[in-house]
Design an enzyme around this catalytic site. Structure first.
Site, PDB file in Angstrom:
ATOM      1  NE  ARG A 140      30.319  67.715  19.836  1.00  0.00           N
ATOM      2  CZ  ARG A 140      29.296  67.850  20.664  1.00  0.00           C
ATOM      3  NH1 ARG A 140      29.507  68.081  21.954  1.00  0.00           N
ATOM      4  NH2 ARG A 140      28.064  67.734  20.233  1.00  0.00           N
ATOM      5  CG  HIS A 193      25.387  71.794  19.284  1.00  0.00           C
ATOM      6  ND1 HIS A 193      26.431  71.096  19.847  1.00  0.00           N
ATOM      7  CD2 HIS A 193      24.771  72.417  20.316  1.00  0.00           C
ATOM      8  CE1 HIS A 193      26.458  71.308  21.155  1.00  0.00           C
ATOM      9  NE2 HIS A 193      25.453  72.112  21.476  1.00  0.00           N
ATOM     10  CD  GLU A 235      23.169  68.032  25.665  1.00  0.00           C
ATOM     11  OE1 GLU A 235      22.252  68.833  25.902  1.00  0.00           O
ATOM     12  OE2 GLU A 235      24.213  67.999  26.331  1.00  0.00           O
ATOM     13  CG  ASN A 278      27.148  66.380  25.385  1.00  0.00           C
ATOM     14  OD1 ASN A 278      28.189  65.922  24.918  1.00  0.00           O
ATOM     15  ND2 ASN A 278      26.401  67.251  24.733  1.00  0.00           N
ATOM     16  CE1 TYR A 293      28.516  70.866  30.669  1.00  0.00           C
ATOM     17  CE2 TYR A 293      27.095  69.519  29.274  1.00  0.00           C
ATOM     18  CZ  TYR A 293      28.125  70.432  29.412  1.00  0.00           C
ATOM     19  OH  TYR A 293      28.761  70.908  28.290  1.00  0.00           O
ATOM     20  CD  GLU A 333      28.398  69.720  24.990  1.00  0.00           C
ATOM     21  OE1 GLU A 333      27.822  70.187  25.994  1.00  0.00           O
ATOM     22  OE2 GLU A 333      27.943  69.793  23.838  1.00  0.00           O
TER      23      GLU A 333
HETATM   24  C1  BGC Z   1      25.017  71.719  25.280  1.00  0.00           C
HETATM   25  C2  BGC Z   1      25.916  72.918  25.098  1.00  0.00           C
HETATM   26  C3  BGC Z   1      25.800  73.839  26.311  1.00  0.00           C
HETATM   27  C4  BGC Z   1      26.263  73.046  27.520  1.00  0.00           C
HETATM   28  C5  BGC Z   1      26.337  73.848  28.820  1.00  0.00           C
HETATM   29  C6  BGC Z   1      25.028  71.144  26.679  1.00  0.00           C
HETATM   30  O1  BGC Z   1      23.738  70.744  27.000  1.00  0.00           O
HETATM   31  O2  BGC Z   1      25.297  70.736  24.318  1.00  0.00           O
HETATM   32  O3  BGC Z   1      25.567  73.555  23.910  1.00  0.00           O
HETATM   33  O4  BGC Z   1      26.473  75.023  26.160  1.00  0.00           O
HETATM   34  O5  BGC Z   1      25.372  71.982  27.712  1.00  0.00           O
HETATM   35  O6  BGC Z   1      25.080  74.187  29.285  1.00  0.00           O
END
Ligand code: BGC
Length: 487
Positions: free
Chosen positions: A95, A140, A185, A326, A328, A395
């Site tokens: 990507r 992005h 995002e 994405n 996290y 992601e």
């Molecule tokens: C973003 C990335 C970033 C990653 C880690 C995501 O929110 O798309 O650009 O590096 O998080 O923080």
């Protein structure tokens, strides 16, 4: 006793079995990057400035190590090595994002910058020669600087410029790109980096510009989708959608209806606000109602959340061929008393309280903990809420702070999240079609500069050559792509 034994046997069996499960043949195992974070060459070969160039140059105190993306991983020059690394990893997909101002220096189609186009052509062609699918994000976060004076994404005028840019990109590269992502995002664009959408926005009260920005981004996404659909899909036969970040909020006490409501409310303000207009119709009711109600009490003449016309709602609805996610963060959510009326803020509109569990294993990025069940739960939630759409995990990743190459934490992270993805597919019937690791190599981590390292490959940022060195996790990831199991 017998039941207990059976349970243990079946849990063990299931666990062992899951380790042997394979990712389906058409499942995309890949890695992700973004233009500003890796390319460098910020003022080379006719590239125009973006808001991130201006921000990092003028306000370097706001970047943890005072750095910028002027050189970053120098991928503008080292792209062949990057493709080699992807090839070594055995990935199906890579990507990238296009730098809008590298292609259209002032953001408008008045001038197409040929060296920028040549760069992306070389990269896309090289990936294809190596049997790696390019997945391409149009935006992005690196808005052409020229739009900043207009208020960036808070100004609806940017919508059409984005649409023209999208048409240009489909025309230039769409004969070889099968998977497009319009925006990465939107929530982060509008909330985390609201100071960057344009100088003027900092003068707007909080709780207003975020919604104006979101409103315009949704329209911009829909325009790009319709242009693809009408002008390019028949010949190019690709798919196009948006990537949304999803913080999973688990009710702190799932038998307490107030906690369940508070958790859901947070999901709707983070995710539903973007996903609903696209995958259902209009903003979520709880978002519309709460912002209207609090705006009234705050003496605003109308809701701080702009309204779509019926025609706009219909134009945005259904503009996805899959949904990009994405992921996290997982948090617990619990109810709290209605926040008092003061200065408006989207967090007060969302209300509730969110917190992490101190026992969860973390990493150098304070917001990232290893909570794979959060991913599994959100995938199930998407399946149930939006009628089982195709999902691409665009992601998911883990950060180190130092230069260590022995990154066992990252291996634990990827193994557990890949396993959660497999469980979601095979046990829960979620339609997940791919998983892209963030990131193939360390890169410019926005306001954290180079202090957080998300790469499978380590990059030496003090070396002019920006030498890349495989971390231990490269071996792990290679094994995943070779065996198509979590290993
Ligand atoms: C973003 C990335 C970033 C990653 C880690 C995501 O929110 O798309 O650009 O590096 O998080 O923080």
């Amino acid at each position: 006793m017998l039941t207990a034994v059976l349970l243990i046997v079946s849990l063990t069996a299931r666990h062992t079995f899951s380790l042997e499960w394979k990712f389906p043949n058409d499942f995309k195992l890949g890695v992700a990057t973004a233009s500003y974070q890796i390319e460098g060459a910020w003022n080379t070969d006719g590239r125009g400035a973006s808001i991130w160039d201006t921000f990092t140059h003028n306000r370097s105190v706001l970047i943890k190590d005072g750095s910028n993306g002027d050189v970053a991983c120098n991928s503008y020059y080292k792209w062949e090595e990057d493709v080699e690394m992807a090839k070594n990893l055995g990935v199906d997909s890579y990507r990238i994002s296009l730098s809008w101002s590298r292609i259209l220096p002032d953001g408008t189609t008045r001038k197409i910058n040929q060296p920028g186009v040549d760069f992306y052509n070389r990269l896309i062609n090289k990936l294809l020669e190596n049997d790696i699918e390019p997945i391409v994000t149009l935006y992005h976060w690196d808005l052409p600087q020229k739009f900043s004076a207009w208020g960036g994404w808070t100004n609806p005028a940017v919508i059409n410029y984005f649409a023209h840019y999208a048409r240009t990109a489909f025309g230039l590269f769409g004969d070889r790109v099968r998977t497009w992502i319009t925006l990465n995002e939107p929530r982060l664009i509008c909330q985390a980096y609201k100071g960057l959408v344009g100088d003027v926005t900092s003068d707007f009260p909080l709780g207003t510009s975020e919604y104006m920005c979101a409103h315009n981004l949704l329209k911009a996404h829909a325009e790009a989708y319709h242009i693809y659909d009408k002008e390019f899909r028949r010949t190019q036969k690709g798919k196009i959608s948006i990537t949304l970040d999803f913080t999973w909020t688990e009710p702190a006490n799932s038998s307490n209806p107030d906690d369940v409501r508070a958790a859901n409310q947070n999901i709707q303000f983070d995710f539903g606000i973007y996903a609903n207009p696209i995958m259902k119709f209009d903003y979520p009711k709880v978002v519309i109602d709460r912002v209207a109600q609090r705006s009234r009490l705050e003496n605003f003449p109308e809701s701080r959340l702009p309204k779509f016309t019926l025609a706009e709602k219909l134009r945005i609805k259904g503009t996805y061929d899959y949904i990009g996610i994405n992921h996290y963060i997982t948090l617990y959510g619990r109810s709290s008393p209605e926040p008092p009326i003061s200065d408006p803020h989207i967090d007060l509109d969302a209300a509730g309280e969110r917190f992490s569990n101190p026992n969860w294993e973390g990493c150098a990025a304070y917001w990232i903990k290893i909570v794979p069940w959060g991913l599994r739960n959100l995938l199930k939630w998407i399946k149930n809420t939006y009628r089982n759409p195709e999902i691409l995990i665009t992601e998911n990743g883990y950060a180190n702070a130092g230069d260590e190459l022995e990154d066992d934490g990252r291996i634990r992270y990827y193994r557990s999240y890949l396993n959660a993805t497999l469980q979601a597919i095979l046990e829960d019937g979620v339609n997940v079609k791919g998983y892209l690791a963030w990131s193939i190599m360390d890169n410019f981590e926005w306001t954290h500069g180079y202090t957080l390292k998300f790469g499978l490959y380590h990059v030496n940022f003090t070396d002019p050559n920006r030498t890349r060195t495989p971390r231990k996790s490269v071996e792990y990831f290679k094994n995943v792509t070779r065996t198509r199991t979590v290993g």
